[in-house]
Design an enzyme around this catalytic site. Sequence first.
Site, PDB file in Angstrom:
ATOM      1  N   PHE A 202      37.746  37.312  32.582  1.00 37.96           N
ATOM      2  CA  PHE A 202      36.913  38.423  31.798  1.00 37.96           C
ATOM      3  C   PHE A 202      37.008  38.630  30.459  1.00 37.96           C
ATOM      4  O   PHE A 202      36.043  38.533  29.583  1.00 37.96           O
ATOM      5  CB  PHE A 202      37.218  39.907  32.509  1.00 37.96           C
ATOM      6  CG  PHE A 202      36.915  39.878  33.891  1.00 37.96           C
ATOM      7  CD1 PHE A 202      35.599  39.762  34.303  1.00 37.96           C
ATOM      8  CD2 PHE A 202      37.822  39.727  34.928  1.00 37.96           C
ATOM      9  CE1 PHE A 202      35.242  39.793  35.518  1.00 37.96           C
ATOM     10  CE2 PHE A 202      37.576  39.690  36.230  1.00 37.96           C
ATOM     11  CZ  PHE A 202      36.205  39.779  36.933  1.00 37.96           C
TER      12      PHE A 202
ATOM     13  N   VAL B 259      46.496  23.648  28.545  1.00 40.41           N
ATOM     14  CA  VAL B 259      46.983  23.941  27.446  1.00 40.41           C
ATOM     15  C   VAL B 259      48.551  23.950  27.343  1.00 40.41           C
ATOM     16  O   VAL B 259      49.346  24.231  28.294  1.00 40.41           O
ATOM     17  CB  VAL B 259      46.899  25.467  26.704  1.00 40.41           C
ATOM     18  CG1 VAL B 259      47.630  25.876  25.569  1.00 40.41           C
ATOM     19  CG2 VAL B 259      45.390  25.806  26.499  1.00 40.41           C
TER      20      VAL B 259
ATOM     21  N   GLU C 260      43.385  46.111  49.983  1.00 42.13           N
ATOM     22  CA  GLU C 260      42.260  45.582  50.456  1.00 42.13           C
ATOM     23  C   GLU C 260      42.333  44.266  51.191  1.00 42.13           C
ATOM     24  O   GLU C 260      41.650  44.286  52.102  1.00 42.13           O
ATOM     25  CB  GLU C 260      41.508  45.197  49.120  1.00 42.13           C
ATOM     26  CG  GLU C 260      40.947  46.141  47.924  1.00 42.13           C
ATOM     27  CD  GLU C 260      40.701  45.819  46.719  1.00 42.13           C
ATOM     28  OE1 GLU C 260      39.891  46.714  46.240  1.00 42.13           O
ATOM     29  OE2 GLU C 260      40.703  44.752  46.346  1.00 42.13           O
TER      30      GLU C 260
ATOM     31  N   ALA D 110      39.592  44.446  35.058  1.00 41.56           N
ATOM     32  CA  ALA D 110      38.580  43.668  34.308  1.00 41.56           C
ATOM     33  C   ALA D 110      37.940  44.393  33.495  1.00 41.56           C
ATOM     34  O   ALA D 110      37.575  43.984  32.327  1.00 41.56           O
ATOM     35  CB  ALA D 110      37.802  43.417  35.834  1.00 41.56           C
TER      36      ALA D 110
END
Length: 436
Positions: A32, A97, A188, A333
Site C-alpha cells: 500500500f 533486495v 477474521e 492500510a
Amino acid sequence: MPDPTTMTTGDGATEALSPIAVPHVVVLGAGFAGLTAVKALAGAPCKVTLIDRRNYHLFQPLLYQVATAALSPADIATPIRSILRRQKNAAVLMARVEGIDLQHRRVLLEDRTIPYDYLVIATGSRHAYFGHDDWEPLAPGLKKIDDATQIRRRLLLAFERAETCTDPIEHRRLLNFVVVGGGPTGVEMAGAIAELARHSLVDDFRAINPAEARVILVEAGPRLLPAFPESLSAESKRALEKLGVEVMLGRPVTDCTASGVMVGEIAIPSRTVVWAAGVAASPAARWLGAEKDRLGRVIVGPDLSVSGHPEIFVTGDTAHVPLPDGSTVPGLAPAAKQMGAYAARAIRARIAGTTVPPFKYRHLGSLATIGRAAAVADFGRFKLKGRLAWLLWGIIHVGFLNTYRSRTLVALQWIWAYITYGRGARLITSPGVDPE
C-alpha cells in the site's frame, strides 16, 4: 551523487535508464505505501523505479478469504505492471533486495545495483514467532498468497483425511483447528473457518459431519482486538462464540508441534494451526544501520526520513512513527497509504526546492469482520457493530481494491456467498510440506 540515468549490473557495466538527467526515485516494495508513493509521483520531474520480489500488488486485508476458500488469489492481487502501465515515468523491476549502500546511494540486488537520488522503503512486515521460528512450518502465518493457498490446502485436506480416517484420536486431531492471535486477522480467520465448517461444507461429506469441527482461537492477552474499545472486543467475542468458536484468553501458546499446540498446560491436538499472533518489520533497519524499535521498525523523523539521510524515507509497517499520545501509527492500510503519499509529496517538494510540514497521521477508523453479517467498527466517538458494521466493512474493502474487475468479482462473490453460503474456491492446490 550517482548518475540517476544509469544502473550498474553485476559485472560492473552500466545500463542507460533514461536519456534525460532527472532525479531517480527508487521505491522498495509494492504494498500500500510503496504503490501509493509511485502513483503520487506520476507526472513529477523524476524517474521512478519500483522494486518488488513479486510481480503483483496484494490486498492483504482479504487474504484470509483466500485461505478459507471464499476468494481466489486473482480476486485480490493485481499485476504491478498492469497498475502502472500508463505511468510513463515509472518502471517496475522484479528483484530481491539484498542491502543498501548508503555511501554511494545504491540499492543492492542479487545481480546488480540500482543508484538512487531518493529512496522510499516500504518493505512491510513478516511473521514474528517470539523466538520460536521453528514453529513457522507447523503454524504458518498469513502475509502472502503462497501462505493463503497453503493454509487453504491444509484446511481442506483436514476434512478430506477425516472422511476416511478410522483412528478416533487422529480423527479428532484432524477436525481441531487452532488460530493463534486475537487481533483482526485472527478474529477474521477463526470466524471464517467456523463458517466454512458449519455452513459451506456441511452437506459435502458422508462419513463425517464438518459442523463437528472445533475452532479454537487463542489469545495471550486479556481480550480480543486490543486496539479496539473494550465494548467492541466483548462484542467480537460474543459473535465468535455464537458461530461456535472457542475463545481462550490470557493463555499464551507455549509449544507447537505437528500434533498440536500447548496453551499453558493445556494440550490441544490439531493438524491445522494458523499463526496470527505477531509481526516483525522487514530487515530495513539492518540495511540502513538505523535505530529501530522492539519490532524492528526504523525510527524515523517527523518527515519520515532516516536520521542522517534526508534522501531516504521509510513508510508503512517498516516505520516507527510516534503519535502525540505516546503510541505509534498503526499497521493499517490507510496509514500506509498516507505515509506513501506523504513521502511522494516530500520528494516533489525537495525537487522543487521547497519543504513540506511534518507528517500528520489521520486515523480513519478500524474495522474487523467476524462472520456473516457480523463486524465491529471503531471511528472514535462513532462505533458500530453487527450487520451495519459488516456492510460498511464490505463497502470499504471493495472500494480499496485496485481494479474494477476485482471490485466487481469480489462484490458478486460476496453476494452469492451471503445468499447460498457457497465458497467457490475450494481447491486443494499449492503442493507443499504438510505437518506429519
